[in-house]
Design a protein around this motif. Structure first.
Motif, PDB file in Angstrom:
ATOM      1  N   SER A   1       7.244  -8.176  -0.444  1.00 29.26           N
ATOM      2  CA  SER A   1       6.512  -8.715   0.708  1.00 29.26           C
ATOM      3  C   SER A   1       6.628 -10.222   0.875  1.00 29.26           C
ATOM      4  O   SER A   1       6.083 -10.770   1.825  1.00 29.26           O
ATOM      5  CB  SER A   1       5.026  -8.357   0.584  1.00 29.26           C
ATOM      6  OG  SER A   1       4.485  -8.930  -0.595  1.00 29.26           O
TER       7      SER A   1
ATOM      8  N   GLY B   1       0.582  -6.804   0.673  1.00 29.05           N
ATOM      9  CA  GLY B   1       1.841  -6.105   0.467  1.00 29.05           C
ATOM     10  C   GLY B   1       2.225  -6.089  -0.993  1.00 29.05           C
ATOM     11  O   GLY B   1       1.536  -6.669  -1.854  1.00 29.05           O
ATOM     12  N   ALA B   2       3.342  -5.444  -1.295  1.00 28.71           N
ATOM     13  CA  ALA B   2       3.832  -5.363  -2.672  1.00 28.71           C
ATOM     14  C   ALA B   2       4.296  -6.735  -3.149  1.00 28.71           C
ATOM     15  O   ALA B   2       4.773  -7.563  -2.364  1.00 28.71           O
ATOM     16  CB  ALA B   2       4.967  -4.350  -2.764  1.00 28.71           C
TER      17      ALA B   2
ATOM     18  N   ASP C   1       0.196  -4.786   5.318  1.00 30.00           N
ATOM     19  CA  ASP C   1      -1.049  -4.614   6.070  1.00 30.00           C
ATOM     20  C   ASP C   1      -1.486  -5.959   6.644  1.00 30.00           C
ATOM     21  O   ASP C   1      -1.503  -6.982   5.927  1.00 30.00           O
ATOM     22  CB  ASP C   1      -2.162  -4.083   5.161  1.00 30.00           C
ATOM     23  CG  ASP C   1      -1.875  -2.688   4.651  1.00 30.00           C
ATOM     24  OD1 ASP C   1      -0.990  -2.022   5.219  1.00 30.00           O
ATOM     25  OD2 ASP C   1      -2.536  -2.279   3.673  1.00 30.00           O
TER      26      ASP C   1
ATOM     27  N   THR D   1      -1.369  -9.463  -2.865  1.00 32.62           N
ATOM     28  CA  THR D   1      -0.430  -8.412  -3.271  1.00 32.62           C
ATOM     29  C   THR D   1      -1.182  -7.286  -3.971  1.00 32.62           C
ATOM     30  O   THR D   1      -2.265  -7.493  -4.536  1.00 32.62           O
ATOM     31  CB  THR D   1       0.643  -8.979  -4.217  1.00 32.62           C
ATOM     32  OG1 THR D   1       0.019  -9.540  -5.374  1.00 32.62           O
ATOM     33  CG2 THR D   1       1.467 -10.058  -3.519  1.00 32.62           C
ATOM     34  N   ASP D   2      -0.579  -6.120  -3.914  1.00 31.00           N
ATOM     35  CA  ASP D   2      -1.155  -4.970  -4.608  1.00 31.00           C
ATOM     36  C   ASP D   2      -0.037  -4.184  -5.282  1.00 31.00           C
ATOM     37  O   ASP D   2       1.103  -4.663  -5.372  1.00 31.00           O
ATOM     38  CB  ASP D   2      -1.974  -4.110  -3.647  1.00 31.00           C
ATOM     39  CG  ASP D   2      -1.153  -3.616  -2.465  1.00 31.00           C
ATOM     40  OD1 ASP D   2       0.097  -3.709  -2.513  1.00 31.00           O
ATOM     41  OD2 ASP D   2      -1.743  -3.122  -1.483  1.00 31.00           O
ATOM     42  N   THR D   3      -0.328  -2.998  -5.739  1.00 33.29           N
ATOM     43  CA  THR D   3       0.633  -2.217  -6.525  1.00 33.29           C
ATOM     44  C   THR D   3       1.386  -1.179  -5.706  1.00 33.29           C
ATOM     45  O   THR D   3       2.017  -0.284  -6.280  1.00 33.29           O
ATOM     46  CB  THR D   3      -0.109  -1.505  -7.673  1.00 33.29           C
ATOM     47  OG1 THR D   3      -1.138  -0.667  -7.124  1.00 33.29           O
ATOM     48  CG2 THR D   3      -0.731  -2.530  -8.612  1.00 33.29           C
ATOM     49  N   ARG D   4       1.361  -1.291  -4.399  1.00 34.62           N
ATOM     50  CA  ARG D   4       2.058  -0.307  -3.585  1.00 34.62           C
ATOM     51  C   ARG D   4       3.558  -0.325  -3.854  1.00 34.62           C
ATOM     52  O   ARG D   4       4.136  -1.368  -4.204  1.00 34.62           O
ATOM     53  CB  ARG D   4       1.780  -0.558  -2.099  1.00 34.62           C
ATOM     54  CG  ARG D   4       2.449  -1.801  -1.543  1.00 34.62           C
ATOM     55  CD  ARG D   4       2.097  -2.000  -0.075  1.00 34.62           C
ATOM     56  NE  ARG D   4       0.670  -2.302   0.084  1.00 34.62           N
ATOM     57  CZ  ARG D   4       0.070  -2.364   1.274  1.00 34.62           C
ATOM     58  NH1 ARG D   4       0.763  -2.137   2.382  1.00 34.62           N
ATOM     59  NH2 ARG D   4      -1.207  -2.650   1.345  1.00 34.62           N
ATOM     60  N   LYS D   5       4.191   0.799  -3.659  1.00 31.29           N
ATOM     61  CA  LYS D   5       5.629   0.934  -3.872  1.00 31.29           C
ATOM     62  C   LYS D   5       6.419   0.798  -2.576  1.00 31.29           C
ATOM     63  O   LYS D   5       7.630   0.595  -2.614  1.00 31.29           O
ATOM     64  CB  LYS D   5       5.939   2.290  -4.511  1.00 31.29           C
ATOM     65  CG  LYS D   5       5.215   2.540  -5.839  1.00 31.29           C
ATOM     66  CD  LYS D   5       5.578   1.490  -6.882  1.00 31.29           C
ATOM     67  CE  LYS D   5       4.871   1.781  -8.203  1.00 31.29           C
ATOM     68  NZ  LYS D   5       5.210   0.780  -9.246  1.00 31.29           N
ATOM     69  N   THR D   6       5.764   0.906  -1.459  1.00 31.17           N
ATOM     70  CA  THR D   6       6.439   0.810  -0.162  1.00 31.17           C
ATOM     71  C   THR D   6       6.613  -0.647   0.249  1.00 31.17           C
ATOM     72  O   THR D   6       6.004  -1.560  -0.323  1.00 31.17           O
ATOM     73  CB  THR D   6       5.641   1.561   0.908  1.00 31.17           C
ATOM     74  OG1 THR D   6       4.329   0.988   0.990  1.00 31.17           O
ATOM     75  CG2 THR D   6       5.523   3.036   0.549  1.00 31.17           C
ATOM     76  N   GLN D   7       7.405  -0.871   1.297  1.00 21.40           N
ATOM     77  CA  GLN D   7       7.676  -2.220   1.766  1.00 21.40           C
ATOM     78  C   GLN D   7       6.854  -2.592   2.999  1.00 21.40           C
ATOM     79  O   GLN D   7       7.060  -3.664   3.573  1.00 21.40           O
ATOM     80  CB  GLN D   7       9.175  -2.356   2.086  1.00 21.40           C
ATOM     81  CG  GLN D   7      10.078  -2.171   0.877  1.00 21.40           C
ATOM     82  CD  GLN D   7      11.532  -2.398   1.202  1.00 21.40           C
ATOM     83  OE1 GLN D   7      11.873  -2.806   2.319  1.00 21.40           O
ATOM     84  NE2 GLN D   7      12.411  -2.155   0.251  1.00 21.40           N
ATOM     85  N   ASP D   8       5.949  -1.751   3.418  1.00 19.77           N
ATOM     86  CA  ASP D   8       5.125  -2.085   4.580  1.00 19.77           C
ATOM     87  C   ASP D   8       4.088  -3.141   4.214  1.00 19.77           C
ATOM     88  O   ASP D   8       3.776  -3.359   3.036  1.00 19.77           O
ATOM     89  CB  ASP D   8       4.450  -0.826   5.140  1.00 19.77           C
ATOM     90  CG  ASP D   8       3.571  -0.164   4.087  1.00 19.77           C
ATOM     91  OD1 ASP D   8       3.804  -0.420   2.888  1.00 19.77           O
ATOM     92  OD2 ASP D   8       2.659   0.572   4.462  1.00 19.77           O
TER      93      ASP D   8
END
Length: 209
Positions: free
Chosen positions: A148, A143-144, A175, A166-173
């Motif tokens: 997250s 997650g972000a 995986d 963690t990764d660079t996603r902008k959403t709050q979902d």
């Protein structure tokens, strides 16, 4: 009173009467030594008892309390575990469930179980090639970095031993990639206990001097 011993009786003289001189050295030295030792021991006990009484009546407890204060001042007390921030409710956590194992249907069955426990379910399917059959543990949560943290904690009560990334996603979902060591979700009872530990952490024990 003495008299001449008759011939044939042996010896020259014989002492008669009720009194006669002692032929052995008197045992006064041993008694004197024993008495001196007993006196030394008695004086030592009296002195020790006096010191104890003086310590009690002249501030022995003050010394003990001062020692306790010095101990506390020389080392900072053990920090108390800070209570966690407001954890998100399961309904506020959107989970994408991916299967990285050869077992078919595992992502769908896990997603359905999480949905029954109140989580919001997003995408369900096979894991991306970068993770397919490469997750050795029970699972991997991705997650972000900013959004997250609480979701990881709550999901960790459901998937025991899941790792986090963690990764660079902008959403709050978040995986959930199911790994090869996964068998099932934690039981509702175990998950509830783990959630209680998160919301009510035990205080750290006080440091002993």
């Amino acid at each position: 009173m003495s008299m001449l011993t008759p011939p044939g009786m042996g010896g020259k003289y014989r002492i008669t009467g009720d009194t006669y001189p002692r032929m052995r050295r008197p045992r006064r030295r041993g008694r004197i030594i024993f008495g001196v030792l007993a006196a030394v021991v008695a004086l030592g006990l009296v002195g020790w008892g006096s010191l104890q009484l003086i310590d009690v009546f002249t501030g022995g407890s003050d010394k003990a309390s001062a020692a306790g204060q010095n101990c506390g001042s020389s080392a900072s007390p053990a920090p108390r575990k800070a209570p966690p921030g407001a954890l998100p409710k399961p309904a506020k956590i959107k989970i994408n469930v991916y299967n990285a194992t050869p077992r078919g249907g595992l992502a769908r069955s896990t997603a359905d179980a999480l949905k029954k426990r109140g989580f919001a379910v997003g995408k369900v399917g096979n894991a991306p090639p970068a993770y397919d059959k490469k997750v050795k543990g029970s699972g991997l949560l991705i997650g972000a970095a900013k959004t997250s943290r609480g979701a990881f904690a709550v999901l960790g009560t459901q998937v025991t031993g899941a790792q986090q990334k963690t990764d660079t996603r902008k959403t709050q979902d978040v995986d959930l990639i199911i790994g090869s060591a996964f068998t099932s979700l934690a039981t509702p009872q175990d998950a509830a206990k783990a959630m209680t530990v998160l919301t009510h952490p035990a205080p750290a024990p006080s440091r002993k001097c």
